[in-house]
Design an enzyme around this catalytic site. Structure first.
Site, PDB file in Angstrom:
ATOM      1  N   ASP A  59      46.654  13.418  34.061  1.00 54.30           N
ATOM      2  CA  ASP A  59      47.414  14.088  33.006  1.00 54.30           C
ATOM      3  C   ASP A  59      48.910  13.890  33.275  1.00 54.30           C
ATOM      4  OD1 ASP A  59      48.488  15.833  31.179  1.00 54.30           O
ATOM      5  OD2 ASP A  59      47.858  17.651  32.241  1.00 54.30           O
ATOM      6  N   ASN A  84      51.451  14.922  31.178  1.00 50.41           N
ATOM      7  CA  ASN A  84      52.377  15.911  30.586  1.00 50.41           C
ATOM      8  C   ASN A  84      51.946  17.360  30.823  1.00 50.41           C
ATOM      9  OD1 ASN A  84      50.164  15.884  28.958  1.00 50.41           O
ATOM     10  ND2 ASN A  84      51.262  15.806  27.014  1.00 50.41           N
ATOM     11  N   ASP A 123      49.416  19.168  30.159  1.00 46.90           N
ATOM     12  CA  ASP A 123      48.708  20.031  29.192  1.00 46.90           C
ATOM     13  C   ASP A 123      47.245  20.230  29.617  1.00 46.90           C
ATOM     14  OD1 ASP A 123      47.638  17.552  28.681  1.00 46.90           O
ATOM     15  OD2 ASP A 123      47.947  17.600  26.510  1.00 46.90           O
ATOM     16  N   ASP A 151      45.550  11.475  29.889  1.00 50.80           N
ATOM     17  CA  ASP A 151      46.140  10.778  28.743  1.00 50.80           C
ATOM     18  C   ASP A 151      46.469   9.324  29.081  1.00 50.80           C
ATOM     19  OD1 ASP A 151      48.481  11.118  30.302  1.00 50.80           O
ATOM     20  OD2 ASP A 151      48.809  13.082  29.393  1.00 50.80           O
ATOM     21  N   ASP A 178      36.691   1.402  24.127  1.00 52.89           N
ATOM     22  CA  ASP A 178      35.385   1.786  23.595  1.00 52.89           C
ATOM     23  C   ASP A 178      35.393   1.605  22.081  1.00 52.89           C
ATOM     24  OD1 ASP A 178      32.787   3.123  23.883  1.00 52.89           O
ATOM     25  OD2 ASP A 178      33.706   4.049  25.644  1.00 52.89           O
ATOM     26  N   ASP A 238      29.726   1.073  22.011  1.00 54.80           N
ATOM     27  CA  ASP A 238      28.920   2.284  22.214  1.00 54.80           C
ATOM     28  C   ASP A 238      27.618   2.245  21.415  1.00 54.80           C
ATOM     29  OD1 ASP A 238      28.946   5.194  23.137  1.00 54.80           O
ATOM     30  OD2 ASP A 238      28.684   5.447  20.976  1.00 54.80           O
ATOM     31  N   GLU A 261      26.335  -1.199  25.084  1.00 55.97           N
ATOM     32  CA  GLU A 261      25.494  -0.169  25.711  1.00 55.97           C
ATOM     33  C   GLU A 261      24.108  -0.226  25.079  1.00 55.97           C
ATOM     34  OE1 GLU A 261      25.250   4.613  26.449  1.00 55.97           O
ATOM     35  OE2 GLU A 261      25.820   3.818  24.508  1.00 55.97           O
ATOM     36  N   HIS A 273      30.008   7.933  32.657  1.00 59.54           N
ATOM     37  CA  HIS A 273      30.320   9.321  32.279  1.00 59.54           C
ATOM     38  C   HIS A 273      29.124  10.069  31.693  1.00 59.54           C
ATOM     39  CE1 HIS A 273      30.532   6.802  28.793  1.00 59.54           C
ATOM     40  NE2 HIS A 273      30.473   7.876  28.016  1.00 59.54           N
ATOM     41  N   ASP A 274      27.965   9.413  31.612  1.00 62.80           N
ATOM     42  CA  ASP A 274      26.768  10.065  31.065  1.00 62.80           C
ATOM     43  C   ASP A 274      25.747  10.417  32.144  1.00 62.80           C
ATOM     44  OD1 ASP A 274      27.765   9.765  28.475  1.00 62.80           O
ATOM     45  OD2 ASP A 274      26.855   7.787  28.229  1.00 62.80           O
TER      46      ASP A 274
HETATM   47  C1  NOJ Z   1      27.028   6.824  24.583  1.00 54.50           C
HETATM   48  C2  NOJ Z   1      28.241   7.398  25.230  1.00 54.50           C
HETATM   49  O1  NOJ Z   1      28.391   6.844  26.510  1.00 54.50           O
HETATM   50  C3  NOJ Z   1      28.038   8.898  25.256  1.00 54.50           C
HETATM   51  O2  NOJ Z   1      28.981   9.549  26.038  1.00 54.50           O
HETATM   52  C4  NOJ Z   1      28.058   9.386  23.836  1.00 54.50           C
HETATM   53  O3  NOJ Z   1      27.752  10.761  23.804  1.00 54.50           O
HETATM   54  C5  NOJ Z   1      27.025   8.656  22.976  1.00 54.50           C
HETATM   55  N1  NOJ Z   1      26.999   7.235  23.216  1.00 54.50           N
HETATM   56  C6  NOJ Z   1      27.320   8.856  21.534  1.00 54.50           C
HETATM   57  O4  NOJ Z   1      28.492   8.183  21.174  1.00 54.50           O
END
Ligand code: NOJ
Length: 536
Positions: A26, A28, A30, A34, A103, A207, A258, A324-325
């Site tokens: 981050d 700034n 908040d 970013d 993305d 995505d 993906e 991140h999933d």
């Molecule tokens: C895959 C992404 O990696 C995930 O984070 C997202 O929730 C779903 N696609 C929907 O966009």
């Protein structure tokens, strides 16, 4: 020859670093990461060994799904900065020889996107931009058009009072699926691709791309647990992609798709060999993690072989352990006696394969899962929808506290100062309380840290990357003592990890040790991994 290779396919021997912008840095105060924050950390990213970054969505969005619900592609979300910051980031990254991949969400938008607002009102040419269907009357009650279930749980359809029809949404309620039978939908998304191509990005992580084609008969799914098959890896997905590929190629943009929804090997190979995508992200490696948080050795060697096979001929695969999933890597293997070196073993086995390595921010310092205590702790819309549809909240909580996506979205741990050096403001999400022990600054100073191991390993990967592209792989597994021999032009590389229960003697005659996570390599300790080179 070399120049052609580097020019045309820079990504085959490149190393990627994925950034979850909201939690990275981050600038700034908040409390939200970013674009300028990323810019501040480019030198660090380079020092890990990355040649390109993949930035998760930064577009204008109501943030129902942290930006995967795009309201306006042509605007940066106010909390992430401005278009000028993106342009500067691209320029500064390029000056440091880091390419930038962003993305691209093609499967859906936010329900606040102007395209959806118009579609809901049937304003032409947007009427069919999304997947709209009439409901079914069952016992005098209005019900969704079919039994499909959303990835985030509950029905895959949402009723619109305005249009008196259902729209398909295979993720959250606020993420309507685009209908690529609509010419307008194609044309608008092609404009988006052109726009970012002209802006100077080097490519896209595309995505949820396996889902852009739906079963257009909209028949009920026969097996409810596999309803995703009705909108995953179908022939129309391949057809739509062939069209998008023309726009990607025109702009010379690399694509990494993906590919969820349980694709067959045939499907996966098709994506990268038939002018659709350059690289695939597939998820077989998740089968390696056992419920008791140890590594399934047999599944591991099988996965490694499979991954390598995806990068043969002109196909190509991304090599990764998490994103991140998924929960944090080191936590998923915490049942191993030495999970730190076990992670390093997994890294060397994966990242020396044929394919393009991708490190997820925080993986390289061994960031851990967060100790969630109650259902109210989760921030992720996926978790919220699971609870909304749950019959047994406790049972769902017990699952989610291990699997939630929130684990990998806690803030990046830079140093031992307040909020782990992520922000001086109040962070939007959690700071893991271990940050004084686990952080970049400390890891840089400790010779045997995961970070230093990653940078040494990735430097070897980089040096031999081009050779690996055309090499022959032979795998072995002797009770967890496993790895592979790679035959290159004039020499071999051996990547070995000792995930067995006993130390193993290693014949080092004529071998050069390119990498080891432990000081001596003449016998391999348990959880030791090495890369050796021998002349032929
Ligand atoms: C895959 C992404 O990696 C995930 O984070 C997202 O929730 C779903 N696609 C929907 O966009």
């Amino acid at each position: 020859m070399k120049e052609v290779f580097m020019e045309k396919v820079w990504w085959k021997d490149a190393i990627g670093y994925q950034i979850y912008i909201r939690s990275f840095k981050d600038s700034n105060d908040d409390g939200i990461g970013d674009l300028k924050g990323i810019n501040q950390k480019l030198d660090y990213i380079k020092s890990v060994g990355a040649d390109f970054i993949w930035i998760c969505p930064f577009y204008d969005s109501p943030m129902d799904d942290n930006g995967y619900d795009v309201r306006d592609y042509y605007k940066v979300a106010q909390e992430y900065g401005k278009m000028a910051d993106l342009k500067k980031l691209i320029k500064d990254a390029h000056d440091k020889s880091i390419r930038v991949v962003v993305d691209l969400v093609l499967n859906h938008t936010s329900d606040e996107n102007i395209w959806f607002v118009k579609s809901e009102k049937k304003i032409e040419p947007f009427t069919d931009f999304y997947v709209w269907k009439d409901g079914k009357m069952v016992d005098g009650k209005m019900c969704p058009p079919n039994n499909w279930i959303s990835f985030f749980s509950g029905p895959a359809w949402k009723y619109s009072e305005k249009r008196k029809q259902y729209y398909l949404k295979i993720f959250s309620n606020k993420m309507p699926d685009i209908n690529y039978e609509s010419e307008t939908a194609f044309a608008e998304m092609e404009k988006v691709i052109d726009y970012f191509g002209e802006l100077g990005v080097d490519g896209f992580r595309v995505d949820a791309i396996a889902h852009i084609g739906k079963d257009l008969t909209f028949a009920d799914a026969k097996n409810l647990k596999k309803t995703y098959k009705s909108f995953s890896n179908l022939p129309n997905t391949h057809a739509y992609l062939k069209r998008f590929n023309k726009t990607f190629s025109k702009n010379n943009l690399v694509t990494m798709g993906e590919l969820g929804g349980d694709p067959s090997k045939k499907d996966l190979i098709k994506y990268t060999t038939e002018n659709e995508l350059d690289m695939i992200f597939s998820f077989e490696q998740m089968s390696v993690f056992k419920k008791d948080h140890t590594i399934n050795r047999k599944a591991l060697i099988k996965t490694l072989k499979y991954k390598e096979s995806l990068s043969s001929k002109n196909g190509w695969s991304v090599l990764f352990w998490l994103n991140h999933d998924y929960p944090r890597l080191i936590s998923r293997i915490r049942g191993e006696q030495d999970n730190k070196n076990a992670q390093i073993c997994l890294a060397s086995l994966m990242y020396m394969l044929k394919g393009t390595p991708m490190v997820y921010n925080g993986e390289e310092i061994g960031m851990e899962n967060y100790p969630f205590k109650s259902p109210a702790d989760f921030k992720d819309v996926n978790a919220k929808m699971i609870f909304d549809n749950a019959e047994d909240i406790d049972a769902e909580f017990n699952k989610l506290k291990e699997t939630t996506r929130d684990h990998s979205r806690t803030v990046m741990q830079w140093d031992s100062t307040k909020n782990a050096g992520f922000s001086a403001g109040k962070p939007w999400t959690y700071v893991n309380s271990n940050y004084k022990k686990v952080n970049v600054e400390k890891a840089q100073k400790a010779k045997d840290s995961i970070l230093n191991n990653y940078s040494r390993l990735l430097a070897v990967r980089k040096e031999y990357g081009e050779a690996l592209c055309n090499a022959k792989y032979k795998f072995f597994n002797k009770g967890g003592y496993m790895g592979y021999k790679v035959t290159c032009d004039g020499y071999t590389l051996e990547v070995i990890a000792n995930l067995s229960k006993a130390e193993r003697v290693l014949d080092l005659q004529g071998a050069e040790v390119l990498y080891s996570n432990m000081p001596k390599a003449d016998s391999l300790k348990v959880y030791q991994t090495v890369v050796l080179k021998r002349s032929l």
